[in-house]
Design an enzyme around this catalytic site. Sequence first.
Site, mmCIF file in Angstrom:
data_model
loop_
_atom_site.group_PDB
_atom_site.id
_atom_site.type_symbol
_atom_site.label_atom_id
_atom_site.label_comp_id
_atom_site.label_asym_id
_atom_site.label_seq_id
_atom_site.Cartn_x
_atom_site.Cartn_y
_atom_site.Cartn_z
ATOM 1 N N LYS A 112 52.725 49.805 42.023
ATOM 2 C CA LYS A 112 53.577 48.658 42.351
ATOM 3 C C LYS A 112 55.045 49.034 42.307
ATOM 4 O O LYS A 112 55.852 48.488 43.058
ATOM 5 C CB LYS A 112 53.274 47.474 41.426
ATOM 6 C CG LYS A 112 51.876 46.926 41.695
ATOM 7 C CD LYS A 112 51.703 45.463 41.393
ATOM 8 C CE LYS A 112 50.351 45.018 41.958
ATOM 9 N NZ LYS A 112 49.972 43.670 41.671
ATOM 10 N N LYS A 194 41.803 50.124 47.739
ATOM 11 C CA LYS A 194 41.153 48.843 47.459
ATOM 12 C C LYS A 194 41.777 47.756 48.338
ATOM 13 O O LYS A 194 42.948 47.863 48.738
ATOM 14 C CB LYS A 194 41.271 48.468 45.975
ATOM 15 C CG LYS A 194 42.652 48.049 45.524
ATOM 16 C CD LYS A 194 42.592 47.215 44.249
ATOM 17 C CE LYS A 194 43.931 46.524 44.033
ATOM 18 N NZ LYS A 194 43.906 45.315 43.265
ATOM 19 N N LYS A 197 46.006 41.923 48.206
ATOM 20 C CA LYS A 197 46.764 40.846 48.859
ATOM 21 C C LYS A 197 48.078 41.351 49.442
ATOM 22 O O LYS A 197 48.579 40.825 50.412
ATOM 23 C CB LYS A 197 47.111 39.756 47.838
ATOM 24 C CG LYS A 197 45.961 38.977 47.313
ATOM 25 C CD LYS A 197 46.477 37.860 46.396
ATOM 26 C CE LYS A 197 45.529 37.611 45.255
ATOM 27 N NZ LYS A 197 45.981 38.129 43.963
HETATM 28 N N1 AQP Z 1 39.668 45.045 46.057
HETATM 29 C C1 AQP Z 1 39.157 44.497 44.970
HETATM 30 N N2 AQP Z 1 37.839 44.621 44.704
HETATM 31 C C2 AQP Z 1 37.309 44.047 43.592
HETATM 32 N N3 AQP Z 1 38.034 43.328 42.705
HETATM 33 C C3 AQP Z 1 39.340 43.174 42.950
HETATM 34 N N4 AQP Z 1 40.323 42.537 42.289
HETATM 35 C C4 AQP Z 1 41.490 42.677 42.952
HETATM 36 N N5 AQP Z 1 41.307 43.422 44.055
HETATM 37 C C5 AQP Z 1 39.980 43.747 44.076
HETATM 38 C C6 AQP Z 1 40.110 41.784 41.056
HETATM 39 O O1 AQP Z 1 40.555 40.460 41.270
HETATM 40 C C7 AQP Z 1 41.053 39.932 40.047
HETATM 41 C C8 AQP Z 1 42.366 39.262 40.270
HETATM 42 O O2 AQP Z 1 43.330 40.209 40.695
HETATM 43 P P1 AQP Z 1 44.873 39.826 40.685
HETATM 44 O O3 AQP Z 1 45.162 38.775 41.661
HETATM 45 O O4 AQP Z 1 45.296 39.521 39.311
HETATM 46 O O5 AQP Z 1 45.667 41.089 41.055
HETATM 47 P P2 AQP Z 1 45.353 42.417 41.737
HETATM 48 O O6 AQP Z 1 44.275 43.152 41.038
HETATM 49 O O7 AQP Z 1 46.610 43.143 41.773
HETATM 50 O O8 AQP Z 1 44.855 41.920 43.161
HETATM 51 P P3 AQP Z 1 45.517 42.221 44.531
HETATM 52 O O9 AQP Z 1 44.749 41.546 45.570
HETATM 53 O O10 AQP Z 1 45.699 43.683 44.710
HETATM 54 O O11 AQP Z 1 46.887 41.451 44.430
HETATM 55 P P4 AQP Z 1 48.334 41.985 44.679
HETATM 56 O O12 AQP Z 1 48.308 42.702 45.988
HETATM 57 O O13 AQP Z 1 49.176 40.734 44.676
HETATM 58 O O14 AQP Z 1 48.648 42.889 43.526
HETATM 59 C C9 AQP Z 1 41.097 41.096 39.057
HETATM 60 O O15 AQP Z 1 39.997 41.016 38.185
HETATM 61 C C10 AQP Z 1 40.972 42.308 39.925
HETATM 62 O O16 AQP Z 1 40.326 43.373 39.260
#
Ligand code: AQP
Length: 329
Positions: A112, A194, A197
Site C-alpha cells: 500500500k 489477489k 478493490k
Molecule cells: N482477493 C481476496 N480473496 C479472498 N479474500 C479476500 N479479502 C480481500 N481480498 C480478498 C478478505 O476480505 C476481507 C476484507 O478485506 P478488507 O476490505 O479489509 O481489505 P483488503 O484485504 O485490503 O481488501 P481489498 O479488496 O484488497 O481492499 P483495498 O483494495 O481497499 O485494500 C479480509 O478478510 C480479506 O482477507
Amino acid sequence: MKKTIFSGMQPTGVAHIGNYFGAIKNWVSLQDEYNCLYSIVDLHAITIRQNPEELYQNTLNALALYMACGLDPDKNTIYIQSHYHGHAELCWLLSCFTYMGELGRMTQYKDKSAKNADNINLGLFAYPTLQTADILLFGTHLVPVGDDQKQHLELARDIAIRFNNIYGDVFTVPEVFTPKTGARIKSLSDPTKKMSKSDGEANYVGILDPADVVMKKFKRAVTDSDTEIRYDPENKAGISGLLEIYAAACNVDIAAAQREFEGKQYGHLKTTVAQAVIDNVTTPIQTKYNHLIKNPDHLANIAKSSAEKAASIGNPVLEKTKKAVGLVL
Ligand code: AQP
C-alpha cells in the site's frame, strides 16, 4: 459459553467476490456456532485518502450488504468501528507494545505504501496494531479472514503473547480461520495478484455489479495461450483462478470443478463461471440489498444498538488492559 469471533471489512468501495468468498461467506456460516462481532472498519479505510461523501455512503451501504449476504443482526453484533472508541484507545495502548521493525515487515504496508507513495502516513504503518486492538478488545478466539490477512494475524498473536508475558493473562490469543476454497481469489486482469478493490474496475467483480457487467468482466478475464483447462496455479494462474471462483460459487472442491470442464474451451469456462457467480452470489444478494437499503432508519438503529453491544463486551477488556499497565481508572 460460545466462543467469540471478530472480523471486519473496510468500506472502501463496494465489496467484491474475493471479500465475499474469503471472508463474509464464512462469517455467515459461523454465525450460529459463535458469538460474532462483524465490523465495518472505517478507521482502517482512512489510512488511504478517501472521498468523504463516498466513505460516508459506502459505510452505510456496507451495513446493508453484510445483512444481504446473510448476517442476521439479531445473532451478530454488526457495527461501525468508529462508533466505539475502544478500538482507538486500545490501539494506542498496544502501539506501545508493537515494534517498528515488525510493522515495517508487513507485506500489506509495503504494497500500500508503494501504491500511495505521496501519503505514507502513520496510520497506514500502524494499521496492523489497530487491527490487533480490534481483535483483542473482545477476547476473540477466532478471526475468519482471507489469506492476505494471515501475516497481520500472526502479529496480533505475537502482541497478545508479548503483553500477557509481562502482565499476566489479559488477552485471549486468537486463532486465524481461512476457508479451504476462496481464501485468495485472484484478480481477473492479473491473476498472479489477489482481487482487490483498489486495483481498478477490470480486476474485480463487485457484489453489486449488474449481471451483464459480471458476464463482461469474466469474458475479459486474462488466461493464457494454451487450451487445456487444468488447475495449475504456478503455470496457469488465470485458468486456476477461474476454477477457484467456480468451486467457491458452487460449493464444490477444485478437483470436481476441474472435472466439470475437462475437454471444454476457455470461452465456455468463462461464461459458466460468470453464470454461477450471477446465480449463486450476486443476484440473490442484490435482491436482498435493494430491499434493505430502502430503510435507512432501520439500518441506523441496528448500527447504534450494535455499537452499544460492542462497547459492553469491549469495555471490561479495555479496563483490564489499562489496569495492567498501571493507568489510574
Ligand atoms: N482477493 C481476496 N480473496 C479472498 N479474500 C479476500 N479479502 C480481500 N481480498 C480478498 C478478505 O476480505 C476481507 C476484507 O478485506 P478488507 O476490505 O479489509 O481489505 P483488503 O484485504 O485490503 O481488501 P481489498 O479488496 O484488497 O481492499 P483495498 O483494495 O481497499 O485494500 C479480509 O478478510 C480479506 O482477507
